[in-house]
Write an enzyme that holds these catalytic residues in place. Sequence first.
Site, PDB file in Angstrom:
ATOM      1  N   LYS A 123       8.912  91.535  33.499  1.00  0.00           N
ATOM      2  CA  LYS A 123       8.907  92.413  34.598  1.00  0.00           C
ATOM      3  C   LYS A 123       9.664  93.726  34.333  1.00  0.00           C
ATOM      4  O   LYS A 123      10.428  93.622  33.848  1.00  0.00           O
ATOM      5  CB  LYS A 123       9.829  91.422  35.660  1.00  0.00           C
ATOM      6  CG  LYS A 123       9.036  90.595  36.788  1.00  0.00           C
ATOM      7  CD  LYS A 123       9.922  90.207  37.732  1.00  0.00           C
ATOM      8  CE  LYS A 123       9.077  89.515  38.629  1.00  0.00           C
ATOM      9  NZ  LYS A 123      10.178  89.355  39.778  1.00  0.00           N
TER      10      LYS A 123
HETATM   11  C1  E4P Z   1       8.718  88.441  42.983  1.00  0.00           C
HETATM   12  O1  E4P Z   1       8.377  88.805  41.675  1.00  0.00           O
HETATM   13  C2  E4P Z   1       9.932  88.495  43.476  1.00  0.00           C
HETATM   14  O2  E4P Z   1      10.908  87.691  42.699  1.00  0.00           O
HETATM   15  C3  E4P Z   1      10.168  88.292  45.238  1.00  0.00           C
HETATM   16  O3  E4P Z   1       8.948  87.658  45.514  1.00  0.00           O
HETATM   17  C4  E4P Z   1      10.987  89.104  45.913  1.00  0.00           C
HETATM   18  O4  E4P Z   1      11.050  88.387  47.090  1.00  0.00           O
HETATM   19  P1  E4P Z   1      12.177  88.725  48.178  1.00  0.00           P
HETATM   20  O5  E4P Z   1      11.618  90.391  48.832  1.00  0.00           O
HETATM   21  O6  E4P Z   1      12.085  87.555  49.148  1.00  0.00           O
HETATM   22  O7  E4P Z   1      13.456  88.989  47.524  1.00  0.00           O
END
Ligand code: E4P
Length: 217
Positions: free
Chosen positions: A84
């Site tokens: 990521k």
């Molecule tokens: C995606 O890769 C993220 O980990 C996640 O969807 C973030 O979600 P949130 O806005 O609920 O923290």
Amino acid sequence: MKFFVDIADVEEIKKAIELGVCDGVTTNPTLVMKSGKSQEEAVKEIAKALGDRPLSVEGISDDAEGIVKEAEEFVKWGKNIVIKVPMTKEGMRAVVMLSKKGIKTNVTLVFSPSQALIAAKAGATYVSPFVGRLDDISEDGMQLVRDMLQIFRNYGLETEVIVASVRHPEHVVEAAKAGAHIATVPPKVLEQLWHHPLTDKGIKTFKEHYEQTKKWD
Ligand code: E4P
């Protein structure tokens, strides 16, 4: 549409695999912290449970060289690791470098169509629009998904869209209607996808009627 599970808890991931709704997993530092394990321990455990399915792992470096260094460590933890990378200039420099090394990337914290286009041009394997966080500030998260998909289709870009920051079942349904490649779904929302009160009512009624006919044996 593929379902990824948005969690770092291996038991939840195993449950989703058994139910046929886990094509991969996304984690982030917050989710790893909630698992109560170190990033290395959690990632190795999840990578093993997933087999060939992709697992997104996030580091904390800001500069491209640092991101690449972290990535080279993370990919040793499993054969299915995706890195990521935050949507920044340094992040995109890292995506270009990682693509050349054959390391898959998931550009995260994407909030506009222009960011998505730039990430795809850098060679990102996946981009993650955070729809829930946009909805939280009264913007339309799902419109971003539709715009990104249209742009990718216009130019035949191969980058896949992971609809992220999913808050409720309607986000999943809208993502599917828009033609998103993937939705990454927290276990709580996955659970909500199964249920409908009319299903429960129907099962109860059919059982009662079956019992009635048994009395006629
Ligand atoms: C995606 O890769 C993220 O980990 C996640 O969807 C973030 O979600 P949130 O806005 O609920 O923290």
